[in-house]
Design a protein around this motif. Structure first.
Motif, PDB file in Angstrom:
ATOM      1  N   GLN A  84      46.973  40.160  37.076  1.00  0.00           N
ATOM      2  CA  GLN A  84      46.705  40.148  38.725  1.00  0.00           C
ATOM      3  C   GLN A  84      47.673  41.331  38.942  1.00  0.00           C
ATOM      4  O   GLN A  84      47.117  42.164  39.899  1.00  0.00           O
ATOM      5  CB  GLN A  84      47.675  38.997  39.089  1.00  0.00           C
ATOM      6  CG  GLN A  84      47.400  37.622  38.469  1.00  0.00           C
ATOM      7  CD  GLN A  84      48.154  36.472  38.888  1.00  0.00           C
ATOM      8  OE1 GLN A  84      48.213  36.238  40.196  1.00  0.00           O
ATOM      9  NE2 GLN A  84      48.603  35.728  38.096  1.00  0.00           N
ATOM     10  N   SER A  88      45.165  44.572  40.967  1.00  0.00           N
ATOM     11  CA  SER A  88      45.363  45.065  42.409  1.00  0.00           C
ATOM     12  C   SER A  88      46.047  46.309  42.923  1.00  0.00           C
ATOM     13  O   SER A  88      46.078  46.537  44.204  1.00  0.00           O
ATOM     14  CB  SER A  88      46.351  43.859  42.963  1.00  0.00           C
ATOM     15  OG  SER A  88      47.620  44.007  42.312  1.00  0.00           O
ATOM     16  N   ILE A 130      38.506  34.947  39.921  1.00  0.00           N
ATOM     17  CA  ILE A 130      39.470  34.975  41.089  1.00  0.00           C
ATOM     18  C   ILE A 130      40.594  36.183  41.113  1.00  0.00           C
ATOM     19  O   ILE A 130      40.694  36.780  42.310  1.00  0.00           O
ATOM     20  CB  ILE A 130      40.359  33.741  40.944  1.00  0.00           C
ATOM     21  CG1 ILE A 130      39.441  32.421  41.207  1.00  0.00           C
ATOM     22  CG2 ILE A 130      41.398  33.433  42.141  1.00  0.00           C
ATOM     23  CD1 ILE A 130      40.274  31.228  41.032  1.00  0.00           C
ATOM     24  N   THR A 131      40.828  36.503  40.122  1.00  0.00           N
ATOM     25  CA  THR A 131      41.500  37.713  40.055  1.00  0.00           C
ATOM     26  C   THR A 131      40.996  39.234  40.169  1.00  0.00           C
ATOM     27  O   THR A 131      41.491  39.988  40.932  1.00  0.00           O
ATOM     28  CB  THR A 131      41.993  38.006  38.411  1.00  0.00           C
ATOM     29  OG1 THR A 131      42.999  36.781  38.081  1.00  0.00           O
ATOM     30  CG2 THR A 131      43.252  39.096  38.341  1.00  0.00           C
ATOM     31  N   SER A 133      38.461  39.047  42.414  1.00  0.00           N
ATOM     32  CA  SER A 133      37.803  39.141  43.866  1.00  0.00           C
ATOM     33  C   SER A 133      38.725  39.493  44.767  1.00  0.00           C
ATOM     34  O   SER A 133      39.776  40.167  44.674  1.00  0.00           O
ATOM     35  CB  SER A 133      37.711  37.522  43.950  1.00  0.00           C
ATOM     36  OG  SER A 133      38.700  36.914  44.290  1.00  0.00           O
ATOM     37  N   ASN A 134      37.898  39.827  45.912  1.00  0.00           N
ATOM     38  CA  ASN A 134      38.551  40.350  47.112  1.00  0.00           C
ATOM     39  C   ASN A 134      38.973  42.153  46.697  1.00  0.00           C
ATOM     40  O   ASN A 134      39.997  42.293  47.317  1.00  0.00           O
ATOM     41  CB  ASN A 134      39.583  39.653  47.544  1.00  0.00           C
ATOM     42  CG  ASN A 134      39.280  38.317  47.895  1.00  0.00           C
ATOM     43  OD1 ASN A 134      38.263  38.127  48.514  1.00  0.00           O
ATOM     44  ND2 ASN A 134      40.190  37.208  47.804  1.00  0.00           N
ATOM     45  N   GLN A 135      38.357  42.603  45.926  1.00  0.00           N
ATOM     46  CA  GLN A 135      38.571  43.786  45.517  1.00  0.00           C
ATOM     47  C   GLN A 135      37.726  44.939  46.715  1.00  0.00           C
ATOM     48  O   GLN A 135      36.571  44.719  46.715  1.00  0.00           O
ATOM     49  CB  GLN A 135      38.197  44.250  44.289  1.00  0.00           C
ATOM     50  CG  GLN A 135      39.007  43.603  43.182  1.00  0.00           C
ATOM     51  CD  GLN A 135      40.571  44.106  42.798  1.00  0.00           C
ATOM     52  OE1 GLN A 135      40.737  45.102  43.237  1.00  0.00           O
ATOM     53  NE2 GLN A 135      41.404  43.228  42.460  1.00  0.00           N
ATOM     54  N   LYS A 136      38.548  45.819  47.267  1.00  0.00           N
ATOM     55  CA  LYS A 136      37.758  46.672  48.106  1.00  0.00           C
ATOM     56  C   LYS A 136      36.989  47.670  47.422  1.00  0.00           C
ATOM     57  O   LYS A 136      36.048  48.276  48.024  1.00  0.00           O
ATOM     58  CB  LYS A 136      38.832  47.417  49.047  1.00  0.00           C
ATOM     59  CG  LYS A 136      39.661  46.527  49.810  1.00  0.00           C
ATOM     60  CD  LYS A 136      40.679  47.536  50.876  1.00  0.00           C
ATOM     61  CE  LYS A 136      41.487  46.450  51.848  1.00  0.00           C
ATOM     62  NZ  LYS A 136      42.331  47.116  52.501  1.00  0.00           N
ATOM     63  N   ALA A 160      32.575  42.194  40.253  1.00  0.00           N
ATOM     64  CA  ALA A 160      33.448  42.963  41.192  1.00  0.00           C
ATOM     65  C   ALA A 160      33.215  44.304  41.303  1.00  0.00           C
ATOM     66  O   ALA A 160      33.672  45.249  41.587  1.00  0.00           O
ATOM     67  CB  ALA A 160      35.030  42.921  40.237  1.00  0.00           C
TER      68      ALA A 160
END
Length: 1014
Positions: A84, A88, A130-131, A133-136, A160
């Motif tokens: 994680q 990130s 999930i880890t 996800s939401n990566q710019k 991703a």
């Protein structure tokens, strides 16, 4: 995992420290996530992987790329938390490379991660998605999942936005050797700017052609070779165009930063170590989950305690659990707690014997191996030391090994080491045995192997002996069982465990001994006389070339072990084999037969080497040589004191004792050298050795003038009383005006000398200030100084003590009254007279003689500073031309101010030396008069620049390391009262012939207190 300095390939721009990074961009970074759990959740062993081999192979490939690249390899253990964290990060790596296992359960797959105690943690497809996800932006340009069944896991990276993902077919496992082969070729092609498609194809082809894979049996074709099967397990995803290359930031020099195996003295891996996964886990769990900070492994001799301790340490160090390192201290045949303290001090390069103070704030994992003799000889002192360390060093962890349980008066978790299980016995045997093609008829293997395993009874040494015997004699498994007289299982079951172990050890040793050559049978018993091990050089001295061949033969038959901690190549006798070796000694070929040759080697080889090392300031290596040979030395010296008879009137035991007496603390930590010197004197007189007699008498005179001998524990208590030093430091602006005054604290000790005076004996004190270890940029930056100060380069300096002031005329007179070592010294050479003025008109050779006399008198190791030590101590953490700032004035130092530096002002020219400390301001380390007054000699030979200069703080010598024979110019630092300010800068250096005696040249001394010898 400990991370090193830069591993570099020239040409290297020394200013390029890191690859430039931009926010929200890919850096030239390879992120390796590795996972090597010990056990499954059901506590079943997990197959071990060759992680470090794969990392080293990648680094080696990148270093050999022909064009400049700047890349950093970052290695992290793969836990759910680190996954994680790293995914990130705002700055993304070029490549994410997972090394570990994959898991498949019907249609579900997972990465096999590890938790903090080495248990598997299955990280599912959903968790990975999930880890990620939401990566710019995509987490990397390429992901390499070197794990079994990883194809389905690749989809999370593709979703991703990762452009290229390499994984393993969902239904397939991949062999460790195939994964390493693929990785090596892939990185080579990618950084040669091949397209991803071509790089992938080249990597597959490398697997198809791999020499190791071609030798493996293919269960599908019933032939050797599994290359193609392994190659086609790799998949390049997604199913799109991969004809582009990776976008790699350009570089103008070659620089590869990667993890190194540092901050420890344990070897990386024992390729033949297998099993013990549950025992390793139990120790790790105890360290993590309980409040116990001391664990003792106990069990019978030869059961594998040392190997287990190594394996625990290696697992911990791979994960960088202890920031100040993991250290292994071998204590076999150590019978003094003082020697234990000395060995710890030397291995960890501590400043003093006060272990409690030195380790008080350190996060260290310390292994004290083979405590049996200490428990027998000094049990109370040992318990006292261990309890004191545990009470005063909250971050210290201890792992002890001994035969018997250590339970008395110490808060210690006991863990018994038992025999290996049957499956582990089979694994170890296969590691040492020849390939199974030699074993014989497959139908009979089980019938022969099961009794063999029972016979060996999980005892590591007999297992290795039996397997090595089979390999060296090229016999089949059935022939081996016959040679070992292995009885049926029903008979073996009737023996007790102790009887089976004694029988397996005796028979395997006997059979192996019978197969040795005449030279091997000759030298094997002699190992009983070398508790510290027998080095290749010493074997050559006593047995010629046949001695070295015999040692290699013993290694092949597993009858000797190569030392993993010694600084030289040497073998030791496995402890359970010592009694057997002694039984093979012939009366006519005992110690009397070869002891004279051993003493001759120590007198002509060891003594010369040790004296040169200490004389050149390399106390660490000198101390290590003596410590690793101390048991051997004492055994043969004691023989010499009683029995040596020389027709040449040369008593070698006498001369060795006299030569090494200044360093006796490294041989017998708590033995007063005077005891040995008197024995040596009697031996010299018996042999009519007049030279040896004079040497001993001089040494006795020197030691008799000292204080009462103190053991190491007492010295530790004394050095724990370092006094605080309060001093003033100032900072100036660009014109040299003081803009800040600060009161600082340092620590120091005082050396008390005796000086002859018309008024009687005066006590002269020499204050030695503690200089902490650290790293600094040595030399002058661009825009400052001369070519002799370049290139600027990073140097790591170990802790030491340095004179608070230059040596004064009072100091000089006190030391010149001491016995001469190599040369005469004038008691009053200085031009500008004054007891508290610096001594001058002394040559480099005079300064070395001063240090030698001071060392002999005090028992500490004094010498001139190396160039690196001098500049590091002068700068005291600053980077400006002077530690005061951009310039200085004559109100802060004694120099010729008629020419200024920078925007500084002219001032008062004193035209002579001044009393030391008279300006009342010091560097941030607490040193006075580092600028001006007198130039100060350093130990090094002069070099025109810093190309190829050492980076460890040591003195830089050319080929000849004998100080008394030096002919090259030496180096001076600091400027003087007659020189301009330009010459006083922290980086300024000057050279003169070593015999120069000018009225502007003096010196100051350093002391490596961790090497105290008194």
């Amino acid at each position: 995992m400990a991370v090193s300095k830069i591993a570099k390939k020239v040409p290297l721009n020394p200013r390029l420290e890191k690859v430039p990074k931009q926010e929200n961009s890919f850096s030239n970074q390879i992120l390796i996530l590795f996972s090597a759990p010990l056990l499954t959740e059901e506590l079943s062993p997990v197959e071990n992987l060759s992680l470090q081999e794969e990392i080293d192979a990648i680094a080696s490939v990148l270093e050999d790329i022909s064009h400049p690249i700047a890349v950093e390899i970052v290695v992290k253990v793969a836990t759910s938390q680190t996954l994680q964290d790293v995914l990130s990060h705002r700055v993304k790596p070029l490549i994410i490379h997972f090394i570990g296992h994959g898991m498949r359960d019907q249609d579900n797959t997972a990465l096999v991660l590890e938790d903090e105690v080495g248990i598997t943690r299955y990280f599912s497809e959903e968790e990975l998605a999930i880890t990620l996800s939401n990566q710019k932006q995509p987490p990397c340009q390429l992901a390499l999942l070197n794990a079994c069944h990883s194809k389905k896991l690749a989809q999370a990276f593709i979703k991703a936005g990762v452009f290229h993902v390499i994984a393993i077919n969902a239904e397939d496992k991949i062999l460790d050797v195939a994964a390493r082969c693929f990785s090596r070729r892939l990185y080579q092609a990618l950084f040669d700017q091949d397209s991803v498609t071509n790089s992938f194809s080249l990597s597959r082809n490398a697997v198809k052609l791999d020499d190791k894979l071609i030798k493996l049996f293919n269960s599908q074709t019933f032939q050797q070779g599994i290359n193609f099967d392994e190659a086609f397990k790799f998949r390049l995803l997604p199913q799109t165009d991969h004809n582009q290359s990776l976008i790699i930031e350009p570089a103008d020099s070659h620089q590869v930063i990667y993890p190194q195996w540092l901050n420890t003295n344990i070897p990386r891996k024992d390729p033949n170590f297998v099993g013990r996964r549950q025992e390793i886990h139990q120790v790790i769990k105890e360290l993590v989950e309980s409040d116990k900070r001391c664990i003792a492994l106990h069990g019978m001799g030869g059961i594998g305690k040392t190997a287990l301790a190594y394996a625990i340490a290696q697992w911990l160090h791979e994960r960088d659990r202890y920031k100040d390192g993991i250290w292994f201290i071998s204590l076999r045949d150590t019978d003094s707690v003082g020697t234990l303290i000395t060995k710890v001090t030397q291995s960890l390069e501590l400043r003093s014997f006060a272990l409690e103070r030195e380790l008080r704030n350190s996060r260290v994992f310390l292994i004290l191996d083979d405590l049996d003799k200490l428990i027998e000889k000094e049990s109370n002192e040992l318990i006292k030391l261990l309890n004191s360390l545990l009470e005063q060093c909250p971050n210290l962890r201890l792992l002890l090994t001994c035969r018997d349980s250590l339970v008395r008066d110490i808060d210690c978790r006991q863990q018994e080491v038992y025999s290996m299980g049957a499956s582990e016995t089979r694994e170890i045997f296969k590691k040492y045995a020849p390939s199974q093609a030699q074993w014989g008829d497959d139908d009979d293997l089980a019938e022969d192997f099961n009794p063999l395993v029972k016979f060996l009874d999980g005892y590591p040494l007999p297992i290795k002996l039996a397997a090595s015997y089979m390999a060296e004699t090229q016999c089949t498994l059935k022939m081996l069982c016959e040679d070992l007289d292995i009885e049926p299982l029903s008979v073996l079951d009737s023996y007790s465990t102790e009887e089976r172990k004694e029988r397996s050890l005796r028979i395997t040793l006997e059979r192996s001994f019978e197969m040795l050559s005449v030279e091997g049978q000759d030298i094997f018993p002699l190992l009983a006389f070398f508790p510290s091990g027998l080095s290749r050089d010493l074997a050559m001295a006593i047995r010629g070339r046949s001695g070295n061949k015999a040692l290699m033969e013993l290694l092949k038959f597993s009858m000797a072990e190569k030392s993993s901690t010694a600084s030289d190549w040497r073998v030791t006798l496995p402890e359970p084999a010592r009694t057997y070796a002694e039984s093979k000694l012939e009366k006519a070929r005992g110690i009397d037969y070869f002891a004279p040759q051993v003493l001759d080697f120590y007198n002509g080889n060891l003594c010369d080497t040790v004296i040169k090392l200490f004389g050149n300031g390399d106390e660490n290596k000198g101390g290590q040589l003596l410590l690793q040979d101390n048991s051997n030395l004492i055994l043969f010296l004691e023989w010499g004191y009683e029995h040596e008879m020389s027709s040449e009137k040369i008593c070698r035991s006498t001369r060795i004792t006299a030569s090494l007496s200044p360093y006796w603390r490294w041989i017998e930590a708590n033995q007063d050298p005077l005891v040995r010197l008197h024995l040596a004197l009697a031996a010299a007189q018996r042999n009519q050795d007049r030279v040896g007699e004079d040497l001993v008498i001089n040494a006795i005179t020197t030691f008799s003038s000292r204080e009462v001998f103190k053991d190491v524990q007492s010295l530790g208590q004394e050095s724990d009383q370092l006094k605080p030093l309060e001093f003033k430091a100032v900072t100036v602006n660009r014109r040299g005006e003081i803009i800040e005054r600060e009161t600082k604290l340092a620590q120091y000790f005082t050396e008390t000398l005796q000086s002859p005076s018309p008024r009687g004996i005066l006590g002269i004190t020499l204050d030695m200030v503690a200089i902490p270890g650290g790293t600094f940029m040595m030399g002058s930056p661009e825009g400052e100084g001369y070519s002799s100060e370049k290139p600027q380069h990073e140097v790591k300096v170990q802790p030491f003590f340095m004179g608070k002031y230059p040596v004064t005329q009072a100091d000089w007179q006190a030391v010149t009254s001491l016995p001469q070592i190599n040369r005469e010294l004038k008691p009053d050479p200085s031009y500008s007279k004054g007891e508290n003025r610096p001594v001058e008109k002394v040559s480099w050779f005079d300064a070395v003689e001063f240090c030698d006399r001071l060392s002999q008198y005090t028992g500490k190791s004094y010498r001139l500073p190396s160039e690196a030590e001098w500049e590091y101590a002068c700068r005291a953490g600053t980077t400006t031309p002077f530690h005061f700032g951009e310039t200085i004035t004559s109100e802060l130092a004694n120099f010729n101010p008629n020419y200024t530096y920078g925007a500084g002002l002219k001032g008062r020219y004193r035209k002579q030396t001044t009393e030391v400390g008279s300006f009342e301001v010091a560097s941030a380390f607490g040193l006075y008069d580092m600028y001006g007054n007198v130039w100060e000699w350093c130990l090094d030979d002069w070099h025109n620049n810093y190309e190829d200069a050492p980076i460890d703080g040591s003195a830089w010598f050319n080929d000849n390391n004998n100080l008394s024979q030096k002919k090259e110019n030496a180096v001076l630092w600091g400027g003087s009262w007659i020189f301009f300010l330009e010459s006083c800068r922290s980086a300024s250096r000057y050279d003169l012939t070593r015999d120069a005696r000018n009225f502007y040249i003096g010196f100051r001394v350093v002391c490596v207190v961790g090497r105290i010898l008194q």
